[in-house]
Write a protein that holds these residues in place. Structure first.
Motif: not given
Length: 445
Positions: A284-300
């Motif tokens: 949410k923070y990155l979205d509000e800052e207009g920054l593209r989130p580049i996050l990895p896969y997390t195993r369920p």
């Protein structure tokens, strides 16, 4: 034929220049050519009195520390010994061959009396970073963020269990407001969040109370500090923040990014971080800052062979989940942590042929939790599949992870001899400043 040297030249006298004794490609030559250290004088001028005995040149004072961190020497005492015998270090300081080197305690005394409560260390770090930018070396299209632990100067057995107040999370106020808005809209009574939170037991060091007790997986338990770091695509360190070692990475990212905004060249497109930062609040923070989130896969999470959360489809229109058997999980009430439970029909589940793969609940009911800010995390998950995200995330090992490896192996960042948060903040800042300077000097050379 074996030759035996018969001349002992250790007591011979020669007329020689110290300039001739330093190899032409030595690192100190590269560093000296890359940066004019006279910028230090105006930074510290107001900290010196106009009366009294003449002081040691402040540039020489700081250069001694720079030598320690550039070459990973373990202490200032050892650094002085190295300077006494090393012609390259003497050349870098501008000392004559026979000139007396300052005592090892000199910088420590000056730190206590002059530099401790000032921003001179940040100004040095910022000046070197600006040099990198002016030379066109900074590329902050994507900022890479991670943290590493630095072993504190404290025995892990010297701690005591103490009740301390729980720290307020950076998103707590905003989350509480949105929770109550949702509850009021649904005709329910809002929560009273003004109640004091119950204190929690923490292991506090009696040696360095500002460090944090670090426990992660099978790693050694120890008191440590965390160096939260942001760097660009070329591996230049843009900002850092030191915290106790038991502070979670995701709690520091917003303040770390906010601190980068003071940089005159700050204009990133995205933020790349590991799985520790993949939370609804960060998304949410990155979205509000207009920054593209580049996050990895997390195993369920969940038992192998059983249904996991991704196997259940969320219906946004009706606010419900659909199970693999086609049945619905109805939404429950939003709790104080911002999670809503989605519950299946016990009667239908009891006769379902997929029950064993779905839940082991004695009541035959499947429960799925969904956070109020889950849509932001879903958006980040969709971007994970793009070619751009995959390409940028793969650069973490070449950037921020490389910084931590070099810092620990070459610059003494594996552990600290200093005690206290402020001292270690200054220490890490100077180490990172020297790592940036070393990169600038090498690239220019």
């Amino acid at each position: 034929m074996m030759t035996r040297r018969t001349i002992d030249s250790r007591n011979c006298f020669e007329i020689v220049s110290i300039e001739d004794l330093v190899p032409k490609d030595h690192l100190v030559r590269k560093v000296d050519k890359a940066l004019n250290f006279d910028f230090i004088y105006p930074l510290v001028e107001s900290m010196y009195s106009s009366q009294g005995r003449p002081s040691i040149d402040p540039v020489i004072l700081f250069k001694m520390v720079f030598i320690q961190y550039l070459f990973g020497i373990r202490s200032m005492r050892q650094t002085i010994k190295e300077i006494e015998a090393n012609m390259a270090y003497r050349w870098f300081l501008g000392l004559e061959i026979s000139e007396k080197v300052p005592h090892f305690s000199t910088f420590g005394k000056n730190y206590i009396r002059r530099f401790k409560d000032t921003d001179v260390f940040y100004q040095i770090f910022f000046h070197i970073l600006n040099e990198a930018h002016d030379k066109g070396f900074i590329d902050d299209e994507v900022i890479f963020i991670d943290s590493t632990h630095i072993k504190a100067n404290a025995n892990k057995h010297s701690g005591e269990r103490v009740l301390v107040e729980q720290e307020v999370k950076f998103y707590q106020t905003k989350l509480e407001e949105e929770i109550n808005e949702v509850r009021v809209a649904a005709g329910k009574k809002p929560f009273d969040f003004s109640e004091e939170r119950e204190p929690s037991l923490k292991n506090i060091s009696t040696t360095d109370s500002e460090s944090g007790y670090f426990v992660k997986g099978e790693k050694e338990r120890q008191f440590a500090y965390s160096a939260h770091t942001a760097c660009d695509k070329n591996g230049f360190i843009l900002g850092m923040q030191v915290t106790p070692g038991n502070i979670h990475d995701s709690q520091i990212l917003p303040s770390l990014v906010d601190g980068l905004k003071s940089l005159p060249f700050y204009h990133p497109y995205g933020i790349a971080a590991d799985a520790g930062y993949k939370t609804p609040a960060i998304a949410k923070y990155l979205d509000e800052e207009g920054l593209r989130p580049i996050l990895p896969y997390t195993r369920p999470r969940g038992k192998k062979g059983s249904f996991r959360k991704p196997d259940f489809v969320y219906d946004e229109y009706y606010d419900q989940y659909l199970c693999p058997a086609g049945e619905t999980l109805r939404a429950g009430t939003l709790n104080r942590e911002g999670y809503r439970n989605y519950l299946s029909d016990k009667k239908k589940c009891a006769n379902c042929p997929m029950l064993e793969k779905c839940t082991e609940s004695q009541g035959h009911q499947k429960i799925i939790q969904r956070h109020l800010w889950q849509p932001y995390l879903d958006k980040a998950e969709e971007l994970r599949y793009t070619k751009y995200n995959k390409m940028q995330y793969s650069k973490r090992k070449e950037t921020v992870e490389r910084i931590f490896a070099d810092g620990k192996e070459k610059h003494g960042l594996r552990w600290t001899k200093l005690r206290g948060l402020i001292k270690n903040q200054h220490y890490v800042m100077l180490v990172f400043a020297m790592m940036n300077l070393k990169k600038i000097a090498t690239w220019i050379w």
